[in-house]
Scaffold this motif. Structure first.
Motif, short mmCIF file in Angstrom:
data_model
loop_
_atom_site.label_atom_id
_atom_site.label_comp_id
_atom_site.label_asym_id
_atom_site.label_seq_id
_atom_site.Cartn_x
_atom_site.Cartn_y
_atom_site.Cartn_z
N THR A 179 57.83 42.15 45.90
CA THR A 179 57.58 43.20 44.91
C THR A 179 56.08 43.27 44.64
OG1 THR A 179 57.92 41.66 43.07
CG2 THR A 179 59.84 42.89 43.85
N HIS A 180 55.58 44.48 44.41
CA HIS A 180 54.15 44.68 44.24
C HIS A 180 53.88 45.47 42.97
CE1 HIS A 180 54.00 43.41 48.42
NE2 HIS A 180 54.80 44.41 48.75
N SER A 181 52.88 45.04 42.23
CA SER A 181 52.44 45.79 41.06
C SER A 181 50.94 46.02 41.18
CB SER A 181 52.77 45.05 39.77
OG SER A 181 52.15 43.77 39.74
N PHE A 182 50.48 47.12 40.58
CA PHE A 182 49.08 47.52 40.69
C PHE A 182 48.55 47.85 39.29
CE2 PHE A 182 51.70 48.98 44.21
CZ PHE A 182 51.09 48.39 45.32
N TYR A 183 47.39 47.32 38.97
CA TYR A 183 46.80 47.62 37.66
C TYR A 183 45.29 47.39 37.72
CZ TYR A 183 47.28 42.52 37.13
OH TYR A 183 47.22 41.16 37.31
N GLU A 184 44.62 47.84 36.67
CA GLU A 184 43.17 47.69 36.57
C GLU A 184 42.84 46.56 35.61
OE1 GLU A 184 39.17 50.26 35.33
OE2 GLU A 184 41.15 51.21 35.36
N ILE A 191 46.12 43.79 42.78
CA ILE A 191 47.43 43.90 43.44
C ILE A 191 48.13 42.56 43.28
CG2 ILE A 191 48.66 44.34 45.60
CD1 ILE A 191 46.18 45.88 46.56
N ARG A 192 49.26 42.56 42.61
CA ARG A 192 50.02 41.32 42.40
C ARG A 192 51.34 41.42 43.18
NH1 ARG A 192 49.99 37.25 38.59
NH2 ARG A 192 48.40 38.37 37.38
N SER A 193 51.55 40.48 44.09
CA SER A 193 52.76 40.48 44.92
C SER A 193 53.55 39.21 44.66
CB SER A 193 52.40 40.58 46.40
OG SER A 193 51.67 41.76 46.66
#
Length: 242
Positions: free
Chosen positions: A70-75, A82-84
């Motif tokens: 699962t991947h999440s994207f944020y600033e 990118i957190r996987s």
């Protein structure tokens, strides 16, 4: 940055391929712990959610996550993060600068088809027996013996049994010995005293040829056939990058 994050989120949600190049650092915790300082790299996220990080040289990813991650994207602090995650594995990619971002829906359901192997050689010989010699008549392929399967089995113009063994690469003494085992097994199983042996390959070693000659066998130079793969009209097409 909001546009980049939105693009990444939409691509992963829709199972699109993601190719991102940029300046980044990488932290990993899972099979081991590792840290990769800042450098310019290629980040790939495939439609099965596997992720790979490649450096500018080499074909092996410097780090990766298997399919199903699962991947999440944020600033954070002006950088793209990118957190996987996958089970007990965690990968944190901090992208300080995005050079390029490409997303694309790809379709490709095909598998690699090996061409020019020993089966192709035996198939070709069976369909074109004159490759071995005039008057050769194939009787069977993959004839079973105690020691394995004979590639092509047949008769010569005089009615003698012929064992044909195919090798894709240069034949060596072990190939000659294998042919001899097949010939001896056929003699015993068929109850005959004369069985010819033919070793087929692109080339043969000097010692291998000496052994064949000593045993009364022959060598036939033949390169594996190479076929162009024909694509069916309904084959999934690979979109070109724009």
């Amino acid at each position: 940055m909001d546009g980049v994050i939105g693009c990444l989120q939409g691509a992963v949600r829709n199972n699109h391929l993601v190719i991102l190049t940029g300046l980044c650092s990488v932290e990993y915790d899972g099979r081991a712990e590792s840290y990769l300082p800042e450098g310019e790299r290629v980040i790939l996220i495939k439609s099965d959610n596997s992720l790979q990080i490649h450096q500018p040289t080499g074909n092996t990813p410097v780090n990766y996550m298997k399919e199903g991650a699962t991947h999440s994207f944020y600033e954070e602090g002006g950088n793209l993060v990118i957190r996987s995650s996958l089970e007990k594995e965690r990968l944190l990619i901090t992208v300080l600068k995005v050079h390029d971002l490409i997303t694309r829906k790809l379709q490709d359901g095909q598998g690699i088809q090996l061409q020019g192997n020993e089966k192709d050689m035996s198939d070709y010989i069976y369909a074109n027996p004159d490759v071995i010699e005039d008057g050769f008549k194939p009787l069977s392929r993959e004839e079973h013996t105690k020691y394995g399967f004979i590639d092509v089995f047949g008769n010569d113009r005089d009615g003698n049994l012929v064992v044909v063994e195919c090798k894709r690469f240069k034949a060596d003494p072990s190939a000659a010995t294998q042919l001899r085992r097949y010939v001896e097994k056929i003699k015993k199983s068929k109850g005959v005293s004369k069985v010819r042996g033919v070793l087929v390959a692109p080339k043969i070693s000097k010692n291998g040829l000496v052994m064949l000659t000593d045993w009364g066998f022959s060598f036939k130079k033949f390169d594996p056939p190479h076929y162009l793969i024909q694509h069916k009209k309904n084959q999934a097409q690979l979109d070109l990058f724009l």
